[in-house]
Design a protein around this motif. Structure first.
Motif, PDB file in Angstrom:
ATOM      1  N   UNK A 180       1.034  -1.129  -0.056  1.00 30.61           N
ATOM      2  CA  UNK A 180      -0.087  -0.050   0.016  1.00 30.61           C
ATOM      3  C   UNK A 180       0.809   1.339   0.023  1.00 30.61           C
ATOM      4  N   UNK A 181       1.828   1.230   0.797  1.00 30.66           N
ATOM      5  CA  UNK A 181       2.742   2.277   0.949  1.00 30.66           C
ATOM      6  C   UNK A 181       3.646   2.558  -0.273  1.00 30.66           C
ATOM      7  N   UNK A 182       4.015   1.345  -0.961  1.00 38.21           N
ATOM      8  CA  UNK A 182       4.811   1.579  -2.127  1.00 38.21           C
ATOM      9  C   UNK A 182       3.841   2.021  -3.410  1.00 38.21           C
ATOM     10  N   UNK A 183       2.500   1.864  -3.204  1.00 36.55           N
ATOM     11  CA  UNK A 183       1.924   2.395  -4.125  1.00 36.55           C
ATOM     12  C   UNK A 183       1.339   3.786  -4.062  1.00 36.55           C
ATOM     13  N   UNK A 184       1.994   4.317  -2.963  1.00 38.61           N
ATOM     14  CA  UNK A 184       1.687   5.698  -2.597  1.00 38.61           C
ATOM     15  C   UNK A 184       0.450   5.942  -1.712  1.00 38.61           C
ATOM     16  N   UNK A 185      -0.055   5.071  -1.237  1.00 37.74           N
ATOM     17  CA  UNK A 185      -1.263   5.115  -0.484  1.00 37.74           C
ATOM     18  C   UNK A 185      -0.700   6.010   0.845  1.00 37.74           C
ATOM     19  N   UNK A 186      -1.495   6.881   1.181  1.00 39.30           N
ATOM     20  CA  UNK A 186      -1.397   7.679   2.523  1.00 39.30           C
ATOM     21  C   UNK A 186      -0.956   6.924   3.777  1.00 39.30           C
ATOM     22  N   UNK A 187      -0.124   7.371   4.446  1.00 35.60           N
ATOM     23  CA  UNK A 187       0.348   6.733   5.660  1.00 35.60           C
ATOM     24  C   UNK A 187      -1.201   6.378   6.696  1.00 35.60           C
ATOM     25  N   UNK A 188      -1.642   7.579   6.804  1.00 33.01           N
ATOM     26  CA  UNK A 188      -2.943   7.733   7.462  1.00 33.01           C
ATOM     27  C   UNK A 188      -4.110   6.908   7.049  1.00 33.01           C
ATOM     28  N   UNK A 189      -4.395   6.614   5.740  1.00 30.66           N
ATOM     29  CA  UNK A 189      -5.277   5.604   5.138  1.00 30.66           C
ATOM     30  C   UNK A 189      -4.877   4.384   5.415  1.00 30.66           C
ATOM     31  N   UNK A 190      -3.498   3.691   5.148  1.00 31.99           N
ATOM     32  CA  UNK A 190      -2.888   2.732   5.442  1.00 31.99           C
ATOM     33  C   UNK A 190      -3.046   2.213   6.823  1.00 31.99           C
ATOM     34  N   UNK A 191      -2.783   3.088   7.981  1.00 29.00           N
ATOM     35  CA  UNK A 191      -2.727   2.803   9.173  1.00 29.00           C
ATOM     36  C   UNK A 191      -4.160   2.356   9.565  1.00 29.00           C
ATOM     37  N   UNK A 192      -5.249   3.321   9.241  1.00 25.62           N
ATOM     38  CA  UNK A 192      -6.504   2.987   9.376  1.00 25.62           C
ATOM     39  C   UNK A 192      -7.177   1.650   8.893  1.00 25.62           C
ATOM     40  N   UNK A 193      -6.637   1.519   7.483  1.00 29.12           N
ATOM     41  CA  UNK A 193      -7.294   0.258   7.019  1.00 29.12           C
ATOM     42  C   UNK A 193      -6.441  -1.108   7.496  1.00 29.12           C
ATOM     43  N   UNK A 194      -5.410  -0.879   8.356  1.00 28.18           N
ATOM     44  CA  UNK A 194      -4.753  -2.030   9.118  1.00 28.18           C
ATOM     45  C   UNK A 194      -5.359  -2.139  10.418  1.00 28.18           C
ATOM     46  N   UNK A 195      -6.250  -1.473  10.976  1.00 24.67           N
ATOM     47  CA  UNK A 195      -6.926  -1.426  12.342  1.00 24.67           C
ATOM     48  C   UNK A 195      -6.422  -0.514  13.358  1.00 24.67           C
ATOM     49  N   UNK A 196      -5.307   0.407  13.147  1.00 23.06           N
ATOM     50  CA  UNK A 196      -4.871   1.314  13.955  1.00 23.06           C
ATOM     51  C   UNK A 196      -5.657   2.833  14.048  1.00 23.06           C
ATOM     52  N   UNK A 197      -5.889   2.870  15.304  1.00 16.52           N
ATOM     53  CA  UNK A 197      -6.856   3.953  15.705  1.00 16.52           C
ATOM     54  C   UNK A 197      -6.166   5.330  15.239  1.00 16.52           C
ATOM     55  N   UNK A 198      -4.728   5.285  15.386  1.00 11.59           N
ATOM     56  CA  UNK A 198      -4.201   6.767  15.186  1.00 11.59           C
ATOM     57  C   UNK A 198      -3.074   6.289  14.340  1.00 11.59           C
ATOM     58  N   UNK A 199      -2.540   7.329  13.460  1.00  8.32           N
ATOM     59  CA  UNK A 199      -1.573   7.044  12.626  1.00  8.32           C
ATOM     60  C   UNK A 199       0.065   7.069  13.327  1.00  8.32           C
ATOM     61  N   UNK A 200      -0.079   7.866  14.464  1.00  2.03           N
ATOM     62  CA  UNK A 200       1.077   7.547  15.329  1.00  2.03           C
ATOM     63  C   UNK A 200       1.401   6.314  15.963  1.00  2.03           C
ATOM     64  N   UNK A 201       0.287   5.578  16.348  1.00  2.00           N
ATOM     65  CA  UNK A 201       0.596   4.076  16.620  1.00  2.00           C
ATOM     66  C   UNK A 201       1.015   3.315  15.501  1.00  2.00           C
ATOM     67  N   UNK A 202       0.546   3.518  14.413  1.00  3.53           N
ATOM     68  CA  UNK A 202       1.134   2.551  13.392  1.00  3.53           C
ATOM     69  C   UNK A 202       2.522   3.137  12.913  1.00  3.53           C
TER      70      UNK A 202
END
Length: 59
Positions: free
Chosen positions: A17-39
């Motif tokens: 996801x990150x390699x494809x340019x997906x935003x970190x915030x979007x990736x973090x939430x898609x993986x079940x993290x409540x916050x980007x900082x936790x991811x």
């Protein structure tokens, strides 16, 4: 405490996801993290760098 296999699975899911340019915030939430900082903290702990820097983003 998160299980090691789950952490590894999340990293493996995040990398394409990150390699494809997906935003970190979007990736973090898609993986079940409540916050980007936790991811980002988990990512940094496992791979030694922030998610946005892993593929060479200088920001």
């Amino acid at each position: 405490m998160i299980l090691l296999w789950r952490q590894q699975a999340r990293i493996l899911a995040a990398l394409p996801a990150l390699a494809a340019g997906r935003p970190v915030t979007e990736t973090a939430h898609a993986l079940g993290y409540e916050t980007t900082s936790a991811f980002a903290a988990m990512f940094r702990q496992v791979l030694g760098t922030a998610p946005r820097h892993y593929f060479g983003d200088p920001r």
